[in-house]
Design an enzyme around this catalytic site. Structure first.
Site, PDB file in Angstrom:
ATOM      1  N   SER A 205      46.247  37.424  41.855  1.00  0.00           N
ATOM      2  CA  SER A 205      45.471  36.279  42.332  1.00  0.00           C
ATOM      3  C   SER A 205      44.172  36.093  41.557  1.00  0.00           C
ATOM      4  O   SER A 205      43.814  34.967  41.199  1.00  0.00           O
ATOM      5  CB  SER A 205      45.172  36.434  43.825  1.00  0.00           C
ATOM      6  OG  SER A 205      46.362  36.460  44.578  1.00  0.00           O
ATOM      7  N   HIS A 268      39.484  36.879  44.670  1.00  0.00           N
ATOM      8  CA  HIS A 268      39.810  35.506  44.295  1.00  0.00           C
ATOM      9  C   HIS A 268      38.586  34.790  43.737  1.00  0.00           C
ATOM     10  O   HIS A 268      38.654  34.111  42.711  1.00  0.00           O
ATOM     11  CB  HIS A 268      40.321  34.733  45.514  1.00  0.00           C
ATOM     12  CG  HIS A 268      41.617  35.245  46.044  1.00  0.00           C
ATOM     13  ND1 HIS A 268      42.249  34.700  47.140  1.00  0.00           N
ATOM     14  CD2 HIS A 268      42.420  36.271  45.637  1.00  0.00           C
ATOM     15  CE1 HIS A 268      43.367  35.347  47.381  1.00  0.00           C
ATOM     16  NE2 HIS A 268      43.494  36.315  46.484  1.00  0.00           N
TER      17      HIS A 268
END
Length: 305
Positions: A205, A268
Site C-alpha cells: 500500500s 499509507h
C-alpha cells in the site's frame, strides 16, 4: 485508430517502433522522443546513430555491465524494461502463494511457528531483519483477499503511466524505497505512540500510493472511475484518501468501527507524501496522457480506470 503511448493522442496512421513495439504519434515516433530502451543497444541515449553498424557504438556497447546486457532489448530480461509495474504485480501474487505454502507448513509442523513473521512481515520486535524491509512490500494479509486485490488494481492501472514517465529504473527505486520507508515509519510511530505493544506491517500500500501521489502531481485532472462507475478527477480521490487516512490514524477507535482498525494508515500517508514530493521533482519533463486506455506501450497492458 490508435493512441500514442506517450501523449495519448489519437492517430489514424500511428507509428510502431520496431525496437520497443510501442505505438506513437509523429511527435514521439523517434526512439529518443519516447525513451526507447532500444537506444541501449548501441549505448546512444541521445539517438545520434541511426543503425547498429557504427564501430564506435558497438565497442561502447560491449563495455556495458552484465546487468545492462541481459536487460536491454533482446536480452533475457529485456521484456521487463518498461514493464516493471507488471513484474512487481507478478511478484506480489507469487509471494501471496508462498505465504500460503508457509502457512500450510506451519500448520503441519514443517516450519516453526515464527516462520511467517520472520519471512514476510516487518515488525517492531525484529526491525533489523532487513530482508523484511523488502519482502513485506510484496507480501499481503492472507486473511484478507481484498488487501492484495486492491493494491493490484492500483498498481495495474496507475503503475504503467508513471513508469513510462519516469523510466523503469526510477520506478523500481521509488516503489521499493517508498514501500520500505512506509513500513519503517509505521512501526516507528507505533514504538513512539504505543511503546511495549508489538506491531507488524506487510503490504504494498505504501508503495502503490507513492505511485498514486506521483500521478496526481503529473496529471491531477485525470479522470478515474471510482468502483469502476463514478467518474471523479484523480486529485479528488487522492485528497479524499489522505483525509480518511489522517482521521483513521489519529482516531483508531473510529477506524475500528468502520472495519479499518487493522490497517497501517500512517504507512499509507508516508507513501503518498513520498510520491507527491517525487512528483514535484519530475513534473514537466514531458506530457502525460489525459486518460488511461487499453493497449499500453511495449506490449504491456494499460487500463482505463
Amino acid at each position: 485508430m490508435a493512441t500514442c503511448d506517450i501523449c495519448g493522442r489519437h492517430e489514424n496512421l500511428p507509428y510502431r517502433c520496431s525496437r520497443c513495439g510501442g505505438t506513437f504519434c509523429s511527435e514521439h515516433r523517434l526512439p529518443e522522443n519516447h525513451d526507447c530502451p532500444g537506444l541501449g543497444n548501441w549505448n546512444d541515449p541521445a539517438g545520434v546513430f541511426a543503425s547498429d553498424f557504427d564501430d564506435s557504438a558497438s565497442t561502447a556497447g560491449r563495455s556495458k555491465s552484465a546487468l545492462s546486457r541481459v536487460t536491454q532489448t533482446g536480452g533475457i530480461l529485456g521484456y521487463f524494461r518498461g514493464n516493471v509495474s507488471y513484474l512487481f504485480l507478478g511478484i506480489m501474487w507469487v509471494m501471496f502463494a508462498l505465504e500460503w505454502v508457509v502457512i500450510f507448513g506451519i500448520q503441519n509442523g514443517i516450519f516453526p511457528p515464527g516462520t511467517f513473521s520472520a519471512l514476510f512481515t516487518l515488525s517492531s520486535e525484529h526491525p533489523l531483519y532487513v530482508w523484511t524491509w523488502i519482502t513485506s512490500i510484496f507480501s499481503h494479509s492472507p486473511v484478507s483477499f481484498f488487501h492484495i486485490v486492491g493494491n493490484s488494481i492500483v498498481l495495474y492501472f496507475f503503475g504503467p503511466p508513471v513508469e513510462r514517465y519516469i523510466g523503469s529504473k526510477a520506478f523500481a527505486t521509488l516503489f521499493v524505497f517508498a514501500g520500505a520507508a512506509a513500513g519503517l515509519a509505521h512501526i516507528g510511530s507505533s514504538l513512539i505512540l504505543t511503546p511495549g505493544v508489538p506491531t507488524s506491517v506487510l503490504g504494498a500500500s505504501g508503495a502503490v500510493f507513492a505511485i498514486l501521489g506521483v500521478l496526481t502531481v503529473l496529471n491531477p485532472g485525470l479522470k478515474i472511475y471510482l468502483y469502476f462507475i463514478i467518474p471523479i478527477p484523480l486529485w479528488l480521490f487522492t485528497f479524499g484518501f489522505a483525509i480518511l487516512s489522517t482521521v483513521f490514524f489519529l482516531a483508531p477507535n473510529t477506524a475500528a468501527t468502520v472495519g479499518q482498525g487493522n490497517v497501517a494508515h500512517f504507512a499509507h500517508l508516508v507513501g503518498l507524501v513520498i510520491g507527491l514530493a517525487y512528483g514535484q521533482q519530475v513534473k514537466g519533463r514531458h506530457r502525460v496522457p489525459s486518460q488511461m486506455s487499453f493497449g499500453g506501450r511495449r506490449g504491456g497492458p494499460g487500463g482505463r480506470f
